[in-house]
Design an enzyme around this catalytic site. Structure first.
Site, PDB file in Angstrom:
ATOM      1  N   HIS A 159     -55.007  26.938  53.620  1.00 21.50           N
ATOM      2  CA  HIS A 159     -54.740  25.329  53.238  1.00 21.50           C
ATOM      3  C   HIS A 159     -55.711  24.530  54.105  1.00 21.50           C
ATOM      4  O   HIS A 159     -55.781  23.519  54.249  1.00 21.50           O
ATOM      5  CB  HIS A 159     -53.443  25.274  53.857  1.00 21.50           C
ATOM      6  CG  HIS A 159     -52.093  25.711  53.102  1.00 21.50           C
ATOM      7  ND1 HIS A 159     -52.039  25.331  51.605  1.00 21.50           N
ATOM      8  CD2 HIS A 159     -51.350  26.591  53.244  1.00 21.50           C
ATOM      9  CE1 HIS A 159     -50.863  26.056  51.369  1.00 21.50           C
ATOM     10  NE2 HIS A 159     -50.548  26.534  52.289  1.00 21.50           N
ATOM     11  N   ASP A 195     -51.331  33.533  46.694  1.00 19.57           N
ATOM     12  CA  ASP A 195     -50.421  32.910  47.517  1.00 19.57           C
ATOM     13  C   ASP A 195     -49.583  32.125  46.623  1.00 19.57           C
ATOM     14  O   ASP A 195     -50.080  31.556  45.835  1.00 19.57           O
ATOM     15  CB  ASP A 195     -50.767  32.374  48.618  1.00 19.57           C
ATOM     16  CG  ASP A 195     -49.836  31.670  49.715  1.00 19.57           C
ATOM     17  OD1 ASP A 195     -49.577  32.577  50.751  1.00 19.57           O
ATOM     18  OD2 ASP A 195     -49.184  30.905  49.676  1.00 19.57           O
ATOM     19  N   HIS A 197     -48.293  29.426  47.643  1.00 18.17           N
ATOM     20  CA  HIS A 197     -48.781  27.801  47.798  1.00 18.17           C
ATOM     21  C   HIS A 197     -50.029  27.675  47.289  1.00 18.17           C
ATOM     22  O   HIS A 197     -50.917  28.522  47.330  1.00 18.17           O
ATOM     23  CB  HIS A 197     -48.715  27.548  49.435  1.00 18.17           C
ATOM     24  CG  HIS A 197     -47.318  27.622  49.752  1.00 18.17           C
ATOM     25  ND1 HIS A 197     -46.566  28.724  50.441  1.00 18.17           N
ATOM     26  CD2 HIS A 197     -45.988  26.737  49.789  1.00 18.17           C
ATOM     27  CE1 HIS A 197     -45.434  28.822  50.920  1.00 18.17           C
ATOM     28  NE2 HIS A 197     -45.130  27.263  50.364  1.00 18.17           N
ATOM     29  N   ASP A 284     -45.624  35.599  49.606  1.00 18.28           N
ATOM     30  CA  ASP A 284     -44.411  34.639  49.562  1.00 18.28           C
ATOM     31  C   ASP A 284     -44.133  34.242  48.210  1.00 18.28           C
ATOM     32  O   ASP A 284     -43.168  33.467  47.965  1.00 18.28           O
ATOM     33  CB  ASP A 284     -44.686  33.217  50.280  1.00 18.28           C
ATOM     34  CG  ASP A 284     -46.072  32.757  50.193  1.00 18.28           C
ATOM     35  OD1 ASP A 284     -46.759  33.143  49.122  1.00 18.28           O
ATOM     36  OD2 ASP A 284     -46.495  31.981  50.955  1.00 18.28           O
TER      37      ASP A 284
HETATM   38  C1  FKS Z   1     -41.467  23.710  51.867  1.00 16.56           C
HETATM   39  C2  FKS Z   1     -42.132  23.483  53.344  1.00 16.56           C
HETATM   40  C3  FKS Z   1     -43.323  24.140  53.137  1.00 16.56           C
HETATM   41  C4  FKS Z   1     -45.227  24.696  54.790  1.00 16.56           C
HETATM   42  C5  FKS Z   1     -45.395  25.961  54.011  1.00 16.56           C
HETATM   43  C6  FKS Z   1     -46.795  26.334  54.297  1.00 16.56           C
HETATM   44  C7  FKS Z   1     -47.130  27.860  53.527  1.00 16.56           C
HETATM   45  C8  FKS Z   1     -48.454  28.438  54.316  1.00 16.56           C
HETATM   46  C9  FKS Z   1     -49.046  29.642  53.357  1.00 16.56           C
HETATM   47  C10 FKS Z   1     -49.846  30.382  53.954  1.00 16.56           C
HETATM   48  F1  FKS Z   1     -50.523  31.391  53.498  1.00 16.56           F
HETATM   49  F2  FKS Z   1     -50.792  29.408  54.557  1.00 16.56           F
HETATM   50  F3  FKS Z   1     -49.657  30.658  55.140  1.00 16.56           F
HETATM   51  N1  FKS Z   1     -43.910  24.121  54.529  1.00 16.56           N
HETATM   52  N2  FKS Z   1     -40.097  22.833  51.958  1.00 16.56           N
HETATM   53  O1  FKS Z   1     -48.004  30.518  52.971  1.00 16.56           O
HETATM   54  O2  FKS Z   1     -49.371  28.971  52.071  1.00 16.56           O
HETATM   55 ZN    ZN Z   2     -47.987  30.495  51.177  1.00 16.87          ZN
END
Ligand code: FKS
Ligand code: ZN
Length: 345
Positions: A159, A195, A197, A284
């Protein structure tokens, strides 16, 4: 496959993140790396080695100097203003506001970040510089002729963009490694982000370049964090037009949908003929993940590794997300074992 690992990750140990309207214990915690390392040892994946120190130079090839210096000094400025507890931003510039860097540390946090889930702590700088070295040391293994290597990075990186942090990420470890491949003489490198996200930082860093192909398979930003990038029509710009691919999937997607997206990603990747592949490895996408909504199962990660091996190119796996802590080792290492089985065949 060899694993690069450093205990320095422990220095990023935030107390809390703002999520779902609540201040909750950080999902991105040291135990994540412990679980993965334990599994690497349990299955005897291969030697575990310490990273070398490459200095800040390779980090500055993808991150702006002002951003790097902000991260280096942020904790001290915060402590002077507030005391020795985790630093979190509270508000952000929106449409109609300006982007002048504020003098006060609270304003600087807002200026350089995009969420309130990514605490800067006393040890953040130590942990993030070590994570970049872990990524770069994995690349060094490929340069020595290994067909695959695992950089067990923590905190994650995908990110983080050229001058912003967020989503638990500070330095973009995968991007640092991809750029280092190029700087070592590679003409084309591909980054595949699996990932859950969207890899918005990686996309931003390489968006106008044709020497690094970036592909991300992720939850549709219409439904999921980081919300403001990752749509299917983002295909690169300028010289980079055609060298980015987003494959968003809807909440609830299981292996059938995922497999089709991964096949499309691999087709694009193979046609590009990269000299090396960097995989942003987040698990994830697992059905038991507490903050995500895909439905991959343990055995799907073996299949994922096998599909990634189809490139036939040296591949560096860089750890990103995954929060079902008990299952994290099985899922991450399954990808690596699937890859190795397919490469050896
Ligand atoms: C959803 C809230 C989300 C942040 C999620 C961050 C994910 C981080 C990630 C990384 F690989 F960078 F660690 N909050 N309700 O898993 O993408
Ligand atoms: Zn993630």
């Amino acid at each position: 496959m060899k694993t690069v690992y450093s205990d320095e990750h422990r220095h990023q140990d935030g107390k809390a993140e703002l999520i779902d309207g609540k201040l909750m214990p950080c999902f991105e915690m040291p135990r994540r790396a412990d679980m993965i390392l334990a599994r690497v040892k349990e299955v005897k994946l291969g030697e575990v080695i310490e990273p070398d120190d490459f200095g800040i130079g390779p980090v500055k090839r993808v991150h702006k100097a002002n951003f790097v210096e902000f991260l280096r000094g942020a904790w001290d400025l915060w402590v002077k203003q507030h005391g020795a507890y985790d630093a979190l931003p509270l508000n952000w510039a929106t449409r109609g506001m300006r982007t002048i860097e504020p003098e006060a540390i609270d304003g600087k946090l807002s200026h350089y970040s995009f969420d309130a889930g990514t605490p800067i702590t006393a040890g953040t700088w130590r942990a993030i510089t070590a994570a970049a070295n872990v990524a770069l040391s994995g690349l060094a293994l490929l340069a020595k002729g290994e067909s695959g290597a695992f950089s067990l990075c923590r905190p994650p990186g995908h990110h983080a963009g050229s001058d912003f942090y967020g989503g638990y990420c500070f330095f973009n470890n995968a991007a640092v490694a991809a750029q280092a491949f190029i700087d070592a003489g590679a003409r084309r490198v591909a980054v595949l982000d699996v990932d859950y996200h969207h890899g918005n930082g990686t996309q931003e860093i390489f968006y106008e370049r044709s020497d690094v192909l970036t592909i991300s398979i992720h939850a549709d930003p219409k439904q999921e964090f980081p919300y403001f990038l990752g749509h299917a029509d983002e295909a690169g710009a300028g010289k980079g037009t055609g060298f980015h691919l987003n494959l968003p999937l809807r909440w609830g997607s299981a292996w059938d949908k995922y497999e089709a997206a991964l096949a499309a990603a691999m087709t694009k990747l193979i046609a590009y003929e990269p000299e090396a592949v960097v995989v942003s490895l987040g698990v994830d996408t697992f059905e038991g993940d507490p903050i995500s909504k895909f439905r991959l199962r343990h055995e799907d990660y073996l299949r994922m590794g096998q599909a990634i091996a189809k490139s036939g190119k040296p591949t560096l796996f860089v750890m990103e997300g995954g929060y079902a802590v008990e299952a994290l080792g099985i899922n991450a290492v399954n990808v690596l074992m699937g890859y190795e089985q397919a490469v050896r065949r």
